[in-house]
Scaffold this motif. Structure first.
Motif, short mmCIF file in Angstrom:
data_model
loop_
_atom_site.label_atom_id
_atom_site.label_comp_id
_atom_site.label_asym_id
_atom_site.label_seq_id
_atom_site.Cartn_x
_atom_site.Cartn_y
_atom_site.Cartn_z
N ARG B 146 0.83 -1.20 0.00
CA ARG B 146 0.00 0.00 0.00
C ARG B 146 0.88 1.27 0.00
N ARG B 149 2.53 1.78 -3.39
CA ARG B 149 1.59 2.32 -4.37
C ARG B 149 1.33 3.80 -4.09
N TYR B 152 4.28 5.99 -5.08
CA TYR B 152 4.41 6.15 -6.53
C TYR B 152 3.37 7.13 -7.07
N PHE B 153 2.14 7.01 -6.60
CA PHE B 153 1.09 7.89 -7.07
C PHE B 153 1.33 9.33 -6.62
N ARG B 154 1.81 9.46 -5.37
CA ARG B 154 2.05 10.80 -4.85
C ARG B 154 3.15 11.48 -5.68
N TYR B 187 8.89 1.38 -9.29
CA TYR B 187 7.57 0.89 -8.88
C TYR B 187 7.30 -0.49 -9.48
#
Lengths: 611, 472
Positions: B146, B149, B152-154, B187
């Motif tokens: 979690r 993920r 990476y998104f941030r 990632y």
């Protein structure tokens, strides 16, 4: 603020949307419909008609009415897909100068981007009428499985239509954008998009901070609703042949009527269990004799004849999920897109496959255009700060070069996040080889010839050496705009060469320029036409209103020289106006409208009234 | 001395409201602290400021050309197993190509990127060269799926080139693309269990342990992505992290360019003649700093601060104690008992000063000084995060002041609504804020929701008429 529109350029229906005050919305066309049929026709007088108008006259003008042009865009004339299309459509497909496809309509050749441009122009107009000002930029969607040549051809269509397509995005991705927009959710979603002509499936991760990441995508750009229609047509044609020994396919008008009837039956069977197909006078037997076609079709029968099509889509879904490295249970939401997903058998098959029902509240015909509009607004920085988003997209096909034996060596595998770059070393294959020819291909077939050639270049001046001794490093790079660059470097001498690979739409730069100019000219001509029509109407109305007053003036002011003179003057002006109308002289018409107004005021003045 | 500190406080408050355009005392104070290359973190300590604020001040100074960010020394990072295994995970990945423009200063006029983002891109790009996959995503080797993920998104939202679409970025576009590519590559390895295990194995226990230790000391990486975060805030936070992370850090170097002639290199430190009009402020700053220095010797280790915090608390100087603990929070977020301590001190400080703040706010309001009142109310809300009335008042002041700050108004109104979801007056205020901001669709949507819950509410009905009527 510069407005940007999102366009879903579908095989059979298109849709345009904008983000207005932070909320995405679809724009209805003049007829009040939110989607416009992707149809273009050339009338007997050489006029272009687009959308609903084109659809309405399709039966009587089948040979000059183009539909499903999307199936041909960016394809080579001798490809299997073009051959398949030629067999089913009533309009005439011929080979173009660059091995591309041209359509022969009323003795004029049109390229596919030109035809698509007519549609884009229409949608642009719909948006402009709504917004009240010109629109210059757009995000346009294409099936995820489109290759770079097809994407480039779509971009060219935009150029011809006077629209800068700032980004091409994939249809299922657009659907997911629209689904997740402003929701602040963390989800993994599967988008199943079965449209009129294409099938796509994508797996995406949506994060609550507005990042949309495509994990994997796959599809078939030659599988869609039309294939379902075709199944029904085949069934009707065969039944008719068994009964009358006549092949209806040879009559283009009959074929067009069969097509319409099949589509209607298919749509009806999404809600009904049984439907009637009734086509009286389907074919003339000479004299007053004619044959009629009348059959009933049940939903079960339709499902029976199309289950293989649905099975094909599920197999692709399975493959995509595999590629994504996800388990079915890890998919939170299922989103259905495209008109074909209204078919109960399709819904059932997807639900069975994933083990969960589709999300409600997603409009299958509008969601893609909305997503395109959202991406456009996001790129131009026009979204509310809370809703800012970024899309992490992937390459739908493997990108590679041809190596010894005519095989493809992939450098950037499919489903790689863009922007990306990869390098790989190759060696010479012949003794004394001093040049390397680098052929860039896109596609997932092992042999080069089965894939799309994107471009080629040569690295020269290598050291002459035995085979395998000279090493060349080839680097592929795809930037955020999807532009592919290739660098080749001789590791021996350090000599490097690079090209930017421009996918080929089938149009040369000159052709594109010429077509853009022609489209502009046409738009101007159309505008003048419209003006002339309005001027004519206005002039005729004014003339009628003056002439209506004549008897009154004559009875009231009989014998008055002044009145007589005035009426003579008015008649003179009317005469001039009429001749301008007859000649179609726009400038003169405009001029006489003022004069007519004055004449009308004068006559009203005689009667003691004001205008 | 106490007065000067109070001044500093007021300045930082003003700054938050976006009022300070020119250099002020705080800036001068920071500037005079910089000699040669200094870590921003230690400066923050010396000034007794939270790192975020120190960064903000430094960013302004960078913008003015008074400071530049020093490039990280290339040999400061160990180039051990991590870097090579990071790349060898996929031999087809391209080594970082030298960008065409090597320094941030070249072609400055054409680049539409604020200095802060530039610094962020530059330092991240530099750090990539020797970073492990964990460092690239700012993760501890213990991070769970979690966290990986989310990280990476941030970071994608910060570095994907699309976030700056259409801007002229010069060499920064390529740098951002490279950063994004490396993050994606990291990632792709770390998010697959098998590939991650293989990578960990290659990295080796020793290196993993070192990474673990280093990452534990890092100050950011919130565990969950925060919604509605401003990019700038994220950028600042990240920059702060980079400075303070031991050997990872870059420094702020003084005097590369002067205030009045950005291109001309200056000889001395920040005290050079280029400061001109800042002379008086600088003298005051020096005095201030001498006094701060006597309390905070330079480069104090964290436990020394803790000792000082304890002493301050014993002597009932709670505000000072709180500041010390806040500094510790930036440096060692895992300090035992830190959170409890912070909560305790915050409560004490708030209770002690709330009454004063309220009196002050009331005075401002009576005198019609809305802007000042808003600033004080902001303070009150920080001190009393559960006070509905305070938030509601703050929101309406922000809306009514000239010019209004609708974004802040909305934030406070939303907080008030969170605290008391049912109250109609808060919801009406929110609708009005949206309407003022020109977000009519949102306004009407919220209003319709409100009307659904309270169909007979007269105010809501009147507002609906007003909004619909106002539509052309």
């Amino acid at each position: 603020m510069e407005k940007i529109i999102g366009i879903d350029l579908g095989t059979f229906n298109s849709c345009v949307a904008i983000v207005d005050a932070g909320s995405p919305q679809v724009i209805a066309n003049r007829g009040g419909y939110k989607t416009t049929p992707s149809m273009v026709a050339i009338t007997e007088s050489g006029k272009r008609i687009v959308g609903h108008m084109a659809k309405r006259q399709a039966v009587t003008n089948a040979e000059n009415t183009v539909y499903a042009a999307k199936r041909l865009i960016g394809r080579k004339y001798d490809s299997a897909q073009v051959r398949a299309t030629r067999a089913t459509v009533p309009y005439s497909i011929v080979e173009g100068p660059n091995g591309d496809v041209r359509l022969s309509l009323r003795e004029t050749l049109y390229s596919i981007p030109e035809v698509s441009a007519m549609l884009l122009q229409e949608l642009k107009l719909v948006a402009e009428e709504y917004l009240g000002h010109e629109v210059k930029k757009a995000v346009v969607t294409v099936p995820a499985y489109f290759n770079d040549n097809q994407r480039q051809a779509t971009k060219d269509a935009g150029t011809i239509a006077g629209l800068e397509i700032i980004r091409i995005i994939n249809e299922p991705t657009a659907a997911a954008l629209s689904y997740g927009f402003g929701k602040n959710i963390d989800r993994t979603v599967a988008v199943y998009d079965l449209g009129g002509g294409t099938f796509d499936v994508s797996i995406l991760e949506i994060s609550s901070n507005g990042v949309f990441r495509v994990v994997s995508t796959a599809g078939d750009s030659f599988l869609g609703g039309e294939d379902f229609d075709q199944s029904i047509i085949d069934w009707l044609v065969e039944g008719f042949r068994d009964e009358h020994d006549i092949d209806l396919r040879r009559d283009r008008m009959a074929l067009q009527r069969l097509k319409d009837a099949a589509e209607k039956a298919k749509t009806e069977l999404s809600t009904l269990e049984e439907t009637e197909i009734n086509l009286p006078f389907i074919i003339s037997m000479g004299g007053n004799e004619a044959l009629h076609l009348q059959r009933s079709l049940t939903r079960a029968e339709l499902e029976e004849m199309t289950y293989d099509l649905i099975d094909r889509t599920i197999a692709i879904c399975e493959h995509t999920l595999d590629e994504a490295g996800f388990d079915k249970s890890e998919i939170d939401d299922l989103i259905l897109v495209g008109g074909m997903t209204r078919m109960p058998a399709v819904q059932r098959a997807v639900t069975d496959w994933l083990g969960k029902p589709p999300c409600k509240g997603v409009h299958p015909d509008e969601v893609v255009a909305l997503g395109a509009a959202i991406q456009g607004a996001a790129l131009l920085g026009q979204l509310d700060q809370d809703e800012e988003m970024v899309l992490l997209d992937v390459t739908p096909h493997t990108l590679g070069i041809m190596v010894k034996g005519g095989y493809i060596e992939g450098l950037i595998p499919l489903n790689t996040a863009v922007p990306t770059s990869r390098a790989k070393r190759f060696t010479t294959v012949r003794d004394g080889q001093t040049t390397v020819r680098i052929l860039v291909f896109q596609g997932d077939e092992p042999e080069a010839k089965d894939n799309e050639l994107l471009g080629e270049f040569e690295l020269t001046g290598l050291r002459s050496a035995p085979a395998g001794e000279v090493e060349v490093e080839v680097t592929f790079e795809i930037n955020a705009d999807g532009i592919v660059s290739v660098y080749a470097k001789d590791l021996d001498t350090g000599k490097a060469q690079s090209i930017t690979v421009t996918a080929s739409s089938g149009l040369s730069a000159e052709e594109l320029k010429r077509m853009t100019r022609a489209a502009e000219d046409y738009a101007v001509a159309q505008k003048l036409d419209e003006e002339a029509k309005q001027a004519k109407q206005r002039a005729e109305e004014t003339i009628a209103s003056i002439e209506r007053l004549y008897p009154e003036v004559e009875s009231l002011l009989a014998g008055s020289d002044f009145a007589k003179e005035a009426l003579e003057r008015a008649s003179e002006i009317i005469g001039e106006a009429r001749s301008a109308i007859d000649r179609g002289d726009l400038a003169k018409m405009k001029e006489t409208i003022d004069a007519l107004d004055r004449a009308r005021r004068m006559v009203l003045g005689l009667l003691g009234r004001s205008a | 001395m106490e007065e000067l500190i109070a001044d500093l406080d007021a300045n930082s408050m003003l700054k938050r409201a976006g009022e300070v355009s020119d250099l002020d005392l705080t800036h001068a104070a920071l500037l005079s602290l910089v000699e040669g290359e200094v870590e921003l973190g230690s400066i923050a300590l010396q000034m007794g400021l939270p790192v975020d604020e120190a960064i903000e001040i430094a960013a302004t100074l960078i913008q003015k050309g008074a400071l530049v960010l020093a490039s990280p020394p290339s040999d400061s990072r160990d180039t051990g197993a991590g870097s090579s295994s990071g790349k060898s995970d996929d031999e087809r990945r391209v080594p970082l190509r030298e960008s065409k423009e090597t320094t941030a200063d070249e072609g400055e006029e054409e680049i539409e990127l604020d200095p802060l983002r530039r610094a962020l891109v530059d330092s991240t790009y530099e750090a990539l060269k020797s970073a492990s996959l964990y460092e690239i995503l700012e993760l501890s080797p213990d991070a769970d799926a979690r966290e990986i993920r989310d990280a990476y998104f941030r970071l994608s939202k910060l570095f994907h080139p699309d976030t700056l679409y259409g801007k002229r970025l010069g060499a920064y576009r390529e740098k951002m693309e490279t950063i994004f590519r490396e993050m994606t590559a990291a990632y792709e390895v770390l998010s697959r269990r098998k590939r991650r295990a293989e990578y960990d194995e290659r990295l080796g226990e020793e290196r993993l342990a070192a990474l673990r230790k280093r990452m534990l000391g890092s100050i950011d990486a919130p565990s969950a992505p925060q919604k509605k975060r401003q990019l700038d805030v994220e950028a600042r936070r990240r920059l702060a992290a980079r400075r303070l992370r031991g050997g990872l850090s870059t420094g702020v170097r003084a005097g590369a360019r002067s205030v009045d002639g950005p291109s001309r290199p200056r000889s001395g430190g920040a005290q050079g003649d280029g400061l001109g009009k800042l002379g008086d402020a600088r003298d005051a700053a020096q005095a201030l700093l001498r006094s701060i220095d006597s309390r905070n010797p330079r480069n104090t280790p964290v436990d020394a601060i803790a000792r000082r915090a304890a002493r301050a608390e014993e002597e009932e100087r709670y505000e000072e104690a709180l500041n010390h603990w806040l500094a510790i929070e930036r440096l060692e977020p895992d300090w035992p008992g830190l959170e409890e301590k912070l909560d305790e001190l915050r409560a004490i400080v708030t209770r002690a000063s709330l009454a004063e703040y309220r009196t002050l706010a009331a005075a401002h309001l009576r005198a019609g000084r809305l802007r000042e009142a808003a600033l004080v109310y902001q303070r009150i809300c920080t001190g009393a995060p559960d006070d509905v009335e305070a938030h509601l008042t703050t929101a309406s002041i922000f809306r009514r002041m000239e010019p209004p700050d609708l974004r802040s108004a909305r934030d406070y109104a939303q907080r008030a609504q969170q605290l008391d979801p049912g109250r109609v007056s808060i919801r009406i205020l929110l609708v009005r804020i949206y309407a003022d901001a020109g977000m009519k669709h949102n306004a009407i949507r919220y209003l319709d929701e409100l009307l659904r819950d309270h169909p007979e509410d007269l105010d809501a009905q009147a507002l609906r008429r007003e909004l619909i009527g106002a539509k052309p």
